[in-house]
Write a protein that holds these residues in place. Structure first.
Motif, short mmCIF file in Angstrom:
data_model
loop_
_atom_site.label_atom_id
_atom_site.label_comp_id
_atom_site.label_asym_id
_atom_site.label_seq_id
_atom_site.Cartn_x
_atom_site.Cartn_y
_atom_site.Cartn_z
N LEU A 61 29.22 24.95 -55.92
CA LEU A 61 29.23 25.79 -56.75
C LEU A 61 27.58 26.35 -57.38
CD1 LEU A 61 32.19 24.64 -58.98
CD2 LEU A 61 32.12 26.59 -57.57
N CYS A 62 27.20 27.43 -57.64
CA CYS A 62 26.08 27.73 -58.55
C CYS A 62 26.37 28.00 -59.69
CB CYS A 62 25.12 28.58 -57.72
SG CYS A 62 23.53 28.82 -58.06
N ASN A 63 25.81 27.36 -60.62
CA ASN A 63 25.98 27.61 -62.06
C ASN A 63 24.83 27.62 -63.07
OD1 ASN A 63 28.27 28.10 -63.87
ND2 ASN A 63 28.34 26.13 -64.53
N ASN A 88 25.60 31.38 -61.77
CA ASN A 88 25.65 31.80 -60.31
C ASN A 88 24.35 32.73 -59.82
OD1 ASN A 88 26.81 31.45 -57.50
ND2 ASN A 88 27.39 33.87 -57.92
N MET A 129 34.83 23.60 -65.77
CA MET A 129 34.37 22.61 -64.95
C MET A 129 34.99 21.45 -64.88
SD MET A 129 32.24 22.48 -62.43
CE MET A 129 30.79 23.67 -62.87
N VAL A 145 32.54 17.90 -55.35
CA VAL A 145 32.06 19.00 -55.92
C VAL A 145 30.46 19.07 -56.09
CG1 VAL A 145 32.23 20.60 -57.91
CG2 VAL A 145 34.25 19.36 -57.04
N VAL A 156 27.23 21.08 -57.56
CA VAL A 156 27.11 22.04 -58.42
C VAL A 156 25.32 22.42 -58.48
CG1 VAL A 156 27.18 22.87 -60.75
CG2 VAL A 156 29.11 21.45 -59.80
N ASP A 157 24.83 23.25 -58.07
CA ASP A 157 23.56 23.82 -58.12
C ASP A 157 23.37 24.48 -59.62
OD1 ASP A 157 21.02 24.85 -57.71
OD2 ASP A 157 21.38 25.61 -55.95
N GLU A 158 22.76 23.67 -60.50
CA GLU A 158 22.31 24.04 -61.67
C GLU A 158 20.79 24.51 -61.88
OE1 GLU A 158 25.46 21.82 -64.57
OE2 GLU A 158 23.26 21.58 -64.99
N LEU A 193 31.55 14.46 -58.32
CA LEU A 193 30.40 15.29 -58.74
C LEU A 193 29.13 15.07 -58.57
CD1 LEU A 193 29.62 18.00 -60.49
CD2 LEU A 193 29.95 16.24 -62.66
N ILE A 209 25.15 16.80 -59.10
CA ILE A 209 24.63 18.24 -59.68
C ILE A 209 23.13 18.29 -59.06
CG2 ILE A 209 23.72 19.31 -61.88
CD1 ILE A 209 26.04 17.95 -63.14
#
Length: 371
Positions: free
Chosen positions: A157-159, A161, A173, A187, A189-191, A215, A217
């Motif tokens: 996920l990119c968040n 996005n 999330m 998971v 997550v690209d923040e 997770l 990040i």
């Protein structure tokens, strides 16, 4: 669930040298609305403080990056032991995927192409959870989870996005992480753009790293801190085994002494951080209102420092607008290279108010047929 899409390549925000050669415009005179980099640039304070410390390049950095991890931890309000520094977010994306070696990864799309490229390079397959235009690209938890097949072992996920600028809320999330933990799905997550979000402290998933070991990040300093040349990024994870594997898989001294030192400074540059957030909040709201009043296009809600726009006039394309804008020294992003988008979609980031006004004037003229 959608399979991967193949689209033509278009200019990236870092392609200024190519633009310079092709259009004969000095790169110094091009305002890049495509790179999504903070228009404030490096703060004067950071430049001054970093200049005092240039001697650090004469020595190796601390191999454990203790002070850097402490600085990042303080900035993110998370233990330093949860931080893994890296040579930009790009290295950490590759590293995380290579360590997981997913059989089947589900990616929220439209999305950054690097995710699929890395999964494929590791021998895995990809499919997409497609964000829908008629829903303003807002993610829906139940629809996303329905895309996770029996062989899915990684969710990316990119968040917020990229390129839709839509956001997964923290409560969403948590639900996603719980479902994925029950199925042994990692998971990622690209923040990268989270710090631009209007409610970053409550939207970020960083606090959840203390509760979910599935997770990881990823963040960097290229966009928010306007330092893409530093090549400094960091991962946040409460999974001690994963963090250890990431460090062991990296090349020694993957972060330079200069990037190490700069990171210790910039994460404490509170004045620049607040100035950036104030500028983005003002320009995001102002530009969104202006675009919403323009006939011939549709702009979508943004939670980042850029906005996605759909051209609705027959025969008018993002290529046409790109050509008109670049000849005025402004570079936008044609989004046809993103999955599920075509040549009628474009993205641009928020720059200074004066530059933003110049681009808005260009878009008005384009829509009026004055190109």
């Amino acid at each position: 669930m959608e399979t991967k899409m193949n689209n033509a390549n278009h200019f990236h925000g870092s392609d200024l040298e190519t633009i310079e050669r092709q259009y004969g415009i000095p790169k110094e005179k091009i305002v890049s609305f495509s790179a999504n980099v903070n228009p404030l640039g490096l703060s004067a304070w950071l430049k001054e403080e970093l200049a005092k410390r240039l001697d650090v390049i004469a020595a190796y950095p601390d191999r454990d990056y203790t002070r850097l991890r402490e600085a990042v931890g303080a900035y993110c309000h998370t233990p330093a032991s949860h931080i893994v520094p890296g040579n930009g977010t790009t290295e950490l994306i590759s590293l995380t995927i290579r360590l997981r070696r997913p059989v089947h990864a589900v990616i929220q799309g439209p999305a950054y192409s690097e995710y699929e490229r890395e999964v494929t390079a590791c021998g895995g397959s990809c499919s997409y959870y497609r964000l829908e235009e008629d829903e303003d690209f807002i993610p829906h938890t139940d629809k996303l989870l329905a895309c996770l097949t029996d062989d899915t072992d990684m969710l990316i996920l990119c968040n917020p996005n990229n390129p839709t600028a839509s956001l997964i809320r923290a409560e969403q999330m948590r639900h996603i992480l719980e479902a994925c933990r029950n199925r042994n799905i990692l998971v990622m997550v690209d923040e990268t753009y989270m710090e631009f979000a209007p409610d970053c402290p409550t939207a970020t998933a960083v606090p959840l790293t203390g509760h979910f070991d599935n997770l990881v990040i990823l963040r960097g300093v290229s966009k928010f801190f306007a330092a893409p040349g530093l090549r400094l990024g960091y991962a946040v994870t409460g999974n001690a085994a994963l963090a250890k594997s990431m460090v062991q898989s990296q090349n020694p001294w993957t972060v330079s002494s200069l990037a190490d030192t700069a990171g210790q400074l910039l994460f404490a540059d509170h004045a620049q951080i607040q100035k950036t957030r104030s500028l983005m909040e003002t320009e995001r709201e102002r530009i969104g209102q202006i675009l919403s009043a323009m006939p011939g296009l549709r702009a979508y809600p943004s939670y980042a420092n850029f906005i996605l726009v759909h051209l609705l006039q027959d025969g008018r394309t993002a290529d046409d607008l790109f050509e008109m804008a670049i000849r005025r020294g402004m570079m936008i992003r044609n989004c046809a290279s993103f999955p599920f988008l075509d040549n009628t979609w474009l993205r641009f980031c928020f720059m200074s108010p004066a530059d933003n006004d110049r681009l808005l004037d260009c878009i008005r003229e384009f829509l009026a047929g004055n190109n």
